[in-house]
Design an enzyme around this catalytic site. Structure first.
Site, PDB file in Angstrom:
ATOM      1  N   GLY A 129       0.824  -5.073   0.788  1.00  0.00           N
ATOM      2  CA  GLY A 129      -0.326  -5.149  -0.119  1.00  0.00           C
ATOM      3  C   GLY A 129       0.012  -5.787  -1.453  1.00  0.00           C
ATOM      4  O   GLY A 129      -0.873  -6.309  -2.145  1.00  0.00           O
ATOM      5  N   GLU A 167       4.741  -5.307   7.292  1.00  0.00           N
ATOM      6  CA  GLU A 167       3.987  -4.264   8.000  1.00  0.00           C
ATOM      7  C   GLU A 167       4.481  -4.029   9.426  1.00  0.00           C
ATOM      8  O   GLU A 167       4.434  -2.906   9.921  1.00  0.00           O
ATOM      9  CB  GLU A 167       2.481  -4.621   8.018  1.00  0.00           C
ATOM     10  CG  GLU A 167       1.787  -4.437   6.677  1.00  0.00           C
ATOM     11  CD  GLU A 167       1.884  -5.650   5.751  1.00  0.00           C
ATOM     12  OE1 GLU A 167       2.658  -6.587   6.056  1.00  0.00           O
ATOM     13  OE2 GLU A 167       1.189  -5.661   4.721  1.00  0.00           O
ATOM     14  N   ALA A 180       0.868  -1.180   0.000  1.00  0.00           N
ATOM     15  CA  ALA A 180       0.000   0.000   0.000  1.00  0.00           C
ATOM     16  C   ALA A 180       0.903   1.228   0.000  1.00  0.00           C
ATOM     17  O   ALA A 180       2.043   1.167   0.467  1.00  0.00           O
ATOM     18  CB  ALA A 180      -0.879  -0.014   1.245  1.00  0.00           C
TER      19      ALA A 180
HETATM   20  N1  CAA Z   1       4.593   3.245  -0.499  1.00  0.00           N
HETATM   21  C1  CAA Z   1       5.013   4.424  -0.997  1.00  0.00           C
HETATM   22  N2  CAA Z   1       6.196   4.606  -1.606  1.00  0.00           N
HETATM   23  C2  CAA Z   1       6.991   3.514  -1.715  1.00  0.00           C
HETATM   24  C3  CAA Z   1       6.631   2.257  -1.236  1.00  0.00           C
HETATM   25  C4  CAA Z   1       5.353   2.136  -0.600  1.00  0.00           C
HETATM   26  N3  CAA Z   1       4.889   0.964  -0.126  1.00  0.00           N
HETATM   27  N4  CAA Z   1       7.633   1.385  -1.465  1.00  0.00           N
HETATM   28  C5  CAA Z   1       8.593   2.082  -2.100  1.00  0.00           C
HETATM   29  N5  CAA Z   1       8.208   3.358  -2.261  1.00  0.00           N
HETATM   30  C6  CAA Z   1       8.963   4.455  -2.866  1.00  0.00           C
HETATM   31  C7  CAA Z   1      10.090   4.920  -1.937  1.00  0.00           C
HETATM   32  O1  CAA Z   1       9.608   5.832  -0.955  1.00  0.00           O
HETATM   33  C8  CAA Z   1      11.038   5.543  -2.912  1.00  0.00           C
HETATM   34  O2  CAA Z   1      10.554   6.823  -3.251  1.00  0.00           O
HETATM   35  P1  CAA Z   1      11.578   8.080  -3.337  1.00  0.00           P
HETATM   36  O3  CAA Z   1      12.411   7.753  -4.553  1.00  0.00           O
HETATM   37  O4  CAA Z   1      10.659   9.232  -3.531  1.00  0.00           O
HETATM   38  O5  CAA Z   1      12.363   8.104  -2.055  1.00  0.00           O
HETATM   39  C9  CAA Z   1      10.896   4.667  -4.165  1.00  0.00           C
HETATM   40  O6  CAA Z   1       9.640   3.973  -4.030  1.00  0.00           O
HETATM   41  C10 CAA Z   1      11.991   3.619  -4.271  1.00  0.00           C
HETATM   42  O7  CAA Z   1      12.037   2.920  -3.055  1.00  0.00           O
HETATM   43  P2  CAA Z   1      13.377   2.810  -2.163  1.00  0.00           P
HETATM   44  O8  CAA Z   1      14.261   3.999  -2.347  1.00  0.00           O
HETATM   45  O9  CAA Z   1      12.966   2.476  -0.762  1.00  0.00           O
HETATM   46  O10 CAA Z   1      14.067   1.546  -2.881  1.00  0.00           O
HETATM   47  P3  CAA Z   1      15.007   0.453  -2.211  1.00  0.00           P
HETATM   48  O11 CAA Z   1      15.515  -0.364  -3.331  1.00  0.00           O
HETATM   49  O12 CAA Z   1      15.985   1.063  -1.269  1.00  0.00           O
HETATM   50  O13 CAA Z   1      13.996  -0.463  -1.329  1.00  0.00           O
HETATM   51  C11 CAA Z   1      11.979  -1.686  -0.883  1.00  0.00           C
HETATM   52  C12 CAA Z   1      12.949  -1.168  -1.955  1.00  0.00           C
HETATM   53  C13 CAA Z   1      12.662  -2.737  -0.026  1.00  0.00           C
HETATM   54  C14 CAA Z   1      10.776  -2.292  -1.595  1.00  0.00           C
HETATM   55  C15 CAA Z   1      11.539  -0.498   0.005  1.00  0.00           C
HETATM   56  O14 CAA Z   1      11.071   0.538  -0.848  1.00  0.00           O
HETATM   57  C16 CAA Z   1      10.443  -0.807   0.986  1.00  0.00           C
HETATM   58  O15 CAA Z   1      10.700  -1.391   2.023  1.00  0.00           O
HETATM   59  N6  CAA Z   1       9.188  -0.395   0.663  1.00  0.00           N
HETATM   60  C17 CAA Z   1       8.083  -0.529   1.563  1.00  0.00           C
HETATM   61  C18 CAA Z   1       7.613  -1.950   1.638  1.00  0.00           C
HETATM   62  C19 CAA Z   1       6.487  -2.037   2.650  1.00  0.00           C
HETATM   63  O16 CAA Z   1       6.660  -1.762   3.821  1.00  0.00           O
HETATM   64  N7  CAA Z   1       5.310  -2.448   2.182  1.00  0.00           N
HETATM   65  C20 CAA Z   1       4.150  -2.579   3.018  1.00  0.00           C
HETATM   66  C21 CAA Z   1       3.357  -1.314   2.986  1.00  0.00           C
HETATM   67  S1  CAA Z   1       2.063  -1.346   4.187  1.00  0.00           S
HETATM   68  C22 CAA Z   1       0.852  -2.296   3.506  1.00  0.00           C
HETATM   69  O17 CAA Z   1       0.937  -2.751   2.387  1.00  0.00           O
HETATM   70  C23 CAA Z   1      -0.318  -2.502   4.420  1.00  0.00           C
HETATM   71  C24 CAA Z   1      -1.382  -3.373   3.867  1.00  0.00           C
HETATM   72  O18 CAA Z   1      -1.417  -4.566   4.071  1.00  0.00           O
HETATM   73  C25 CAA Z   1      -2.488  -2.777   3.197  1.00  0.00           C
END
Ligand code: CAA
Length: 260
Positions: free
Chosen positions: A113, A136, A67
Site C-alpha cells: 500500500g 503482497e 497496509a
Molecule cells: N503492517 C503492520 N506492521 C508493520 C508493517 C505492516 N505493513 N510493516 C512493518 N510493520 C511493523 C513490524 O511488524 C514491526 O513491528 P514490531 O516492532 O512490533 O515487531 C515494525 O513495523 C518494524 O518492522 P520489522 O521489524 O519487520 O523491520 P525490518 O527492518 O526487519 O523489516 C520491512 C522492514 C522489510 C519493511 C518489513 O517490516 C516488512 O516486510 N513489512 C511488510 C511489508 C509488506 O508486506 N507490505 C504489504 C502489506 S499488504 C498491502 O499493503 C496490501 C495492499 O495492497 C492494500
C-alpha cells in the site's frame, strides 16, 4: 479536523503532510486511511490558495510499509477484504484527482500500500535509501489499493508483472531507471527538490494545472481493472494461504503456502 496519524504543516503555500506511525513503519491502518480521506476529500478539497502537497513518512526508515497487516488480518477474517480494497482505492483516487499537485517524498520503504500510495501521487521524489515493491504475494494476497493498475502505467506490463509475481523489492536507482520515480536525491536535497517543483508549478496557471491533472488521469481510468483488483484481493484474503502468510509475517518466519 485534528489528526491522530497525520502531521500537517504549511509553509509558503506548500502543505507538508507526514504519515506519523513510525513504530509500524507508517503502515496504513483504517484510521490513517480515514484521515487521508478527510484531508484530501474534505479539509483541503477547496483550498485553492496552496501550491500543492508534499506527502512523506515519519522517521528515516519508511515512507509507508504497506497496509497494516496486523489490523487487516481481522478485517479479512470478517470477510471484508473486498470492501477494504474498494475503500483504499477510493481514498487513493482522491489523491490522484486532487486539484493541486501532490508530491510523494519517498524516504524509505514504499511497499505494498505504500508503493500504491506513492503511485497515486502526481510526482515521486526518492531519497537514496528508498525502496519499492509490491510484496503482497509473500502474504498470499495481491495488491489491493491500485497496484495492479498503476504499476503497469509507470513501468510497463512486463516489469510490473515481474515485481507483483515475485514480490521483489527494487532500490531507488532502479525505480528511477524504470520511470517509477522522477528524481533520486540525498535526503535534504530531495525535500528541497519537492519544494522547488511545487513552487515552480505554483507560478503557472492554476486552472491549467488542475485541468492537466484531470486530462492526464482520464487516459488511465479503468473502473473494470480496479473492480477486478478489489474482487481478486477480497478472494485472496479469504484463503487459508493468507492466514498463513500474515501469521508468518507477525511471527517473523517463512510462510508455508498450500494453495488453498
Ligand atoms: N503492517 C503492520 N506492521 C508493520 C508493517 C505492516 N505493513 N510493516 C512493518 N510493520 C511493523 C513490524 O511488524 C514491526 O513491528 P514490531 O516492532 O512490533 O515487531 C515494525 O513495523 C518494524 O518492522 P520489522 O521489524 O519487520 O523491520 P525490518 O527492518 O526487519 O523489516 C520491512 C522492514 C522489510 C519493511 C518489513 O517490516 C516488512 O516486510 N513489512 C511488510 C511489508 C509488506 O508486506 N507490505 C504489504 C502489506 S499488504 C498491502 O499493503 C496490501 C495492499 O495492497 C492494500
Amino acid at each position: 479536523m485534528s489528526y491522530q496519524n497525520l502531521r500537517v504543516e504549511e509553509h509558503d503555500r506548500i502543505v507538508h503532510l507526514t504519515i506519523d506511525r513510525p513504530k509500524a513503519l507508517n503502515a496504513l491502518n483504517a484510521q490513517t486511511l480515514h484521515e487521508l480521506n478527510q484531508f484530501f476529500g474534505t479539509d483541503y478539497r477547496d483550498r485553492t490558495n496552496i501550491h500543492g502537497v508534499i506527502l512523506t513518512g515519519s522517521g528515516d526508515r519508511a515512507f509507508v510499509a504497506g497496509a497494516d497487516i496486523k489490523e487487516f488480518m481481522e478485517v479479512a477474517r470478517d470477510g471484508n477484504g473486498q470492501a477494504m480494497a474498494h475503500r483504499g482505492q477510493e481514498v487513493f483516487a482522491r489523491i490522484e484527482n486532487f486539484h493541486r499537485p501532490v508530491v510523494a517524498l519517498v524516504n524509505g520503504f514504499a511497499l505494498g500500500g505504500g508503493c500504491e500510495l506513492a503511485m497515486a501521487c502526481h510526482l515521486r521524489i526518492a531519497t537514496e535509501n528508498a525502496s519499492f515493491g509490491q510484496p503482497e504475494v509473500n502474504l498470499g494476497i495481491i495488491p489491493g489499493y491500485g497496484g495492479t493498475q498503476r504499476l503497469n502505467q509507470y513501468i510497463g506490463k512486463g516489469k510490473a508483472t515481474e515485481l507483483i509475481l515475485t514480490g521483489n523489492r527494487i532500490d531507488a536507482e532502479e525505480a528511477h531507471r524504470l520511470g517509477l520515480v522522477n528524481y533520486v536525491l540525498p535526503r535534504k536535497e530531495a525535500a528541497q527538490k519537492a519544494i522547488d517543483l511545487l513552487t515552480l508549478i505554483g507560478t503557472k496557471g492554476p486552472v491549467a494545472v488542475q485541468q492537466s491533472i484531470r486530462a492526464i488521469n482520464a487516459y488511465y481510468s479503468n473502473p473494470a481493472g480496479y473492480g477486478t483488483e478489489a474482487e481478486a484481493f477480497g478472494a485472496t484474503t479469504r484463503t487459508s494461504d493468507f492466514e498463513e502468510g500474515a501469521s508468518a509475517f507477525v511471527e517473523k518466519r517463512i510462510p508455508n503456502f498450500k494453495g488453498e
